[in-house]
Design a protein around this motif. Structure first.
Motif, PDB file in Angstrom:
ATOM      1  N   TYR A 216      24.883   8.523 -14.031  1.00 55.44           N
ATOM      2  CA  TYR A 216      24.904   7.208 -13.392  1.00 55.44           C
ATOM      3  C   TYR A 216      26.074   7.090 -12.417  1.00 55.44           C
ATOM      4  CZ  TYR A 216      25.472   2.188 -12.764  1.00 55.44           C
ATOM      5  OH  TYR A 216      25.630   0.944 -12.208  1.00 55.44           O
ATOM      6  N   GLU A 217      27.240   7.542 -12.826  1.00 54.93           N
ATOM      7  CA  GLU A 217      28.423   7.450 -11.967  1.00 54.93           C
ATOM      8  C   GLU A 217      28.232   8.242 -10.682  1.00 54.93           C
ATOM      9  OE1 GLU A 217      31.557   8.754 -14.502  1.00 54.93           O
ATOM     10  OE2 GLU A 217      31.466   6.970 -15.781  1.00 54.93           O
ATOM     11  N   CYS A 218      27.615   9.422 -10.785  1.00 55.24           N
ATOM     12  CA  CYS A 218      27.351  10.241  -9.587  1.00 55.24           C
ATOM     13  C   CYS A 218      26.339   9.561  -8.673  1.00 55.24           C
ATOM     14  CB  CYS A 218      26.848  11.619  -9.991  1.00 55.24           C
ATOM     15  SG  CYS A 218      28.077  12.665 -10.804  1.00 55.24           S
ATOM     16  N   PHE A 219      25.252   9.066  -9.249  1.00 57.38           N
ATOM     17  CA  PHE A 219      24.213   8.437  -8.443  1.00 57.38           C
ATOM     18  C   PHE A 219      24.715   7.147  -7.787  1.00 57.38           C
ATOM     19  CE2 PHE A 219      21.083  10.672 -11.402  1.00 57.38           C
ATOM     20  CZ  PHE A 219      20.747  11.621 -10.452  1.00 57.38           C
ATOM     21  N   TRP A 220      25.518   6.389  -8.529  1.00 59.09           N
ATOM     22  CA  TRP A 220      26.056   5.137  -7.984  1.00 59.09           C
ATOM     23  C   TRP A 220      26.953   5.419  -6.777  1.00 59.09           C
ATOM     24  CZ3 TRP A 220      24.516   0.412  -8.099  1.00 59.09           C
ATOM     25  CH2 TRP A 220      25.366  -0.617  -7.680  1.00 59.09           C
ATOM     26  N   SER A 221      27.744   6.480  -6.869  1.00 59.08           N
ATOM     27  CA  SER A 221      28.601   6.871  -5.754  1.00 59.08           C
ATOM     28  C   SER A 221      27.755   7.235  -4.535  1.00 59.08           C
ATOM     29  CB  SER A 221      29.494   8.046  -6.153  1.00 59.08           C
ATOM     30  OG  SER A 221      30.255   8.512  -5.061  1.00 59.08           O
ATOM     31  N   ALA A 222      26.683   8.014  -4.763  1.00 57.29           N
ATOM     32  CA  ALA A 222      25.799   8.409  -3.663  1.00 57.29           C
ATOM     33  C   ALA A 222      25.049   7.200  -3.098  1.00 57.29           C
ATOM     34  CB  ALA A 222      24.808   9.461  -4.151  1.00 57.29           C
ATOM     35  N   TYR A 223      24.618   6.308  -3.972  1.00 58.57           N
ATOM     36  CA  TYR A 223      23.866   5.110  -3.575  1.00 58.57           C
ATOM     37  C   TYR A 223      24.658   4.245  -2.597  1.00 58.57           C
ATOM     38  CZ  TYR A 223      21.475   0.582  -4.233  1.00 58.57           C
ATOM     39  OH  TYR A 223      20.819  -0.613  -4.048  1.00 58.57           O
ATOM     40  N   ASN A 224      25.943   4.137  -2.840  1.00 57.63           N
ATOM     41  CA  ASN A 224      26.793   3.299  -1.996  1.00 57.63           C
ATOM     42  C   ASN A 224      27.120   3.932  -0.647  1.00 57.63           C
ATOM     43  OD1 ASN A 224      27.102   1.032  -3.695  1.00 57.63           O
ATOM     44  ND2 ASN A 224      28.507   2.182  -4.986  1.00 57.63           N
TER      45      ASN A 224
END
Length: 582
Positions: A216-224
């Motif tokens: 989740y932390e990786c995807f959230w970083s990419a999402y932003n």
């Protein structure tokens, strides 16, 4: 340059997959270039039977460097990049027609990533694997390497050819995941400018390993960081974020994300399907139904989006069926389950729901006949599922017949032995077990337990005791061996000695035997009733065992209540029935 199309590959120890890959392209390309990075099996020997353009390249922990070396060795005008565990399907269109007389310089083509051995379950994405052999087009990135083309006007999307990425066994896949995590983490330190893409790939690895918070932390970083110009990566990140939130039990956050992004991508089928699943998990079945229906109406999304096969049909129909069944609309549920099976007969889960609906009004024999006529039980997996349902319904005799209808061939399995056993055909059960007890199956706990129970039901106690001692020699089977020895003593009228260390497993194993005995179907039912009673007596010796028994009987009663409730749903409102207990 030489020919029109050249396939370039890097390989290492791919003797079991390489031939299928090369067979799929040998008649449609002009050149095959294979770069080996250190194989110790027969990979290179196999490659030589297809091409003489085989090169060695010392592995440097850099996929792009190896792929670019292969491209440098290709003399064709166009490059098709493949991996050894992939093969090409060209039936949808002619590859040569696609790239002849075109101003485009690269194509995104579909890649189906198989997530089950049958190949019927897969995710589909668009990948840039077909491009002109020009100096400016080279791979970058040490892992999850890509071709970068700055002028998007030169890139087209095509629905063919299709690359099929074969199923990878779980053990091998997990090893690759850990290797990839190490490589991506190192690359993040050296290439911070590509952080959004690297974080996306790192999140994918963590997600597959079940590490949802890290993912989740990786995807959230990419999402932003990803914007609308990277629609494939962004759409995939959104779906993966939803998956992480669901696994972490954060359904409201997942739903908020679904609602926000379906406004951005109103044509993206998979997002509506994901939203329906989230609502289903929240117990909002009526709203979930609307989301699943939208997914069906939208159909297969365009290649720009990451797509899971079935979100537009069989998966959505299955979930619609489950929602309807849960809220008491069993006839509607039946229609959706059948629609799911019509779209994909290899997807067995609708069978369970459809069986439960039909079981309220039809006999087991009629259900088998209906499933057979509809072609629902043609595969091994579907027959296995129906066998389990019939056994749970107390018809092990019919489960045996289903397992023995594999086009005239018997499905030899421990399940078949079990169904034979509880239908009273002890000798047939032992015959199946004897055939199974070869090689690695010799010390299978389920086989040994079933064999011991067969001798118990045949009242051959001395042989059962000998088999129990054989089982006891295996450290991992001692709790089960102890439970069977205790059962034998109780059948003989003797008391079991005090049990401490193996108590949890002891109770669980005896409860399973008792439950199976209750589902027996035989003229000689007395032996099953006697064994079940002895199991119940042994379990009730323990405080925890008594609680386990109480919970078991509650589940059994609720199951009966559910079937009655569905069967007599037309009479709702004509009577009131207050159920006792919680």
């Amino acid at each position: 340059m030489g020919g029109l199309i050249g396939v370039v590959m890097i390989v290492k120890d791919e003797e079991d997959k390489l031939r299928a890959c090369l067979d799929s392209v040998k008649n449609i390309v002009d050149e095959i270039v294979i770069v080996d990075t250190g194989s110790v099996d027969k990979t290179v020997d196999i490659a030589r039977t297809y091409t003489d353009k085989i090169y060695s390249y010392p592995w440097q922990e850099d996929f792009s460097a190896a792929r670019n070396f292969a491209i440098d060795k290709c003399s064709c005008k166009w490059i098709l990049s493949l991996d050894a565990d992939e093969h090409l399907e060209t039936g949808a269109g002619d590859l040569r027609v696609l790239i002849t007389d075109t101003a485009s310089e690269a194509f995104f083509i579909p890649l189906k990533n198989c997530i089950s051995p049958s190949g019927s379950d897969f995710n589909e994405i668009g990948v840039l694997r077909l491009f002109r052999n020009l100096p400016q087009y080279r791979f970058f990135g040490k892992i999850h390497e890509q071709i970068s083309i700055t002028d998007q006007e030169l890139v087209r999307f095509s629905n063919y050819p299709v690359i099929i990425h074969g199923y990878i066994e779980p053990g091998r896949r997990q090893n690759k995941r850990r290797r990839n995590i190490s490589m991506i983490t190192e690359q993040l330190k050296r290439q911070p400018e590509n952080q959004e893409f690297l974080k996306y790939y790192l999140g994918c690895e963590w997600l597959e390993l079940g590490k949802y918070q890290q993912a989740y932390e990786c995807f959230w970083s990419a999402y932003n960081k990803l914007d609308s110009t990277h629609i494939f990566f962004r759409s995939s990140v959104i779906r993966n974020l939803i998956a992480c939130l669901r696994h972490m039990g954060k359904f409201e956050e997942a739903l908020t994300l679904c609602m926000r992004e379906t406004e951005v991508y109103p044509e993206y089928t998979d997002l509506f399907f994901d939203g329906g699943v989230v609502l289903e998990q929240m117990g909002e079945y009526e709203i979930a139904r609307r989301w699943f229906k939208i997914a069906i109406d939208l159909g297969t999304p365009c290649i720009l989006y990451q797509h899971s096969n079935g979100t537009e049909d069989f998966l959505a129909y299955y979930h619609l069926g489950h929602c309807c069944q849960t809220i008491g609309k069993s006839e509607e549920a039946s229609q959706y389950y059948q629609a799911a099976l019509q779209h994909n007969k290899n997807f067995i889960y609708p069978l369970y729901g459809l069986y439960m609906v039909l079981a309220t009004r039809e006999s087991c024999e009629k259900i088998i006949s209906y499933f057979s006529k509809q072609g629902y039980i043609e595969s091994y997996e579907s027959r296995q599922a129906l066998g389990q349902l019939l056994f749970a319904s107390g018809r092990p005799d019919l489960a045996v017949k289903v397992c023995m209808q594999a086009e005239g061939l018997t499905m030899l399995s421990c399940e078949l032995a079990k169904y034979s056993l509880y239908s009273g055909n002890f000798k047939q059960a032992l015959d199946v077990l004897q055939k199974l007890k070869t090689g690695s199956q010799q010390n299978n706990a389920e086989i040994l337990k079933t064999e011991i129970l067969a001798y118990i039901f045949m009242r051959d106690i001395s042989t059962a005791q000998v088999k129990c001692l054989e089982m006891w020699r295996h450290q991992t089977m001692r709790a089960e061996a102890l439970s069977l020895m205790a059962l034998i003593k109780r059948l003989e009228g003797r008391q079991q000695t005090h049990i401490t260390k193996y108590e949890p497993g002891f109770v669980e194993h005896l409860l399973n035997i008792m439950a199976d005995c209750l589902r027996s179907y035989s003229e000689d039912s007395g032996v099953f009733i006697h064994v079940a009673k002895c199991c119940e007596e042994l379990i009730s010796q323990f405080e925890e065992g008594s609680r386990t028994l109480f919970a078991f009987w509650q589940r059994e009663i609720k199951g009966v209540e559910m079937l009655l409730d569905i069967r007599y749903q037309n009479m709702r409102g004509l009577y009131s029935w207050k159920k006792r207990g919680p």
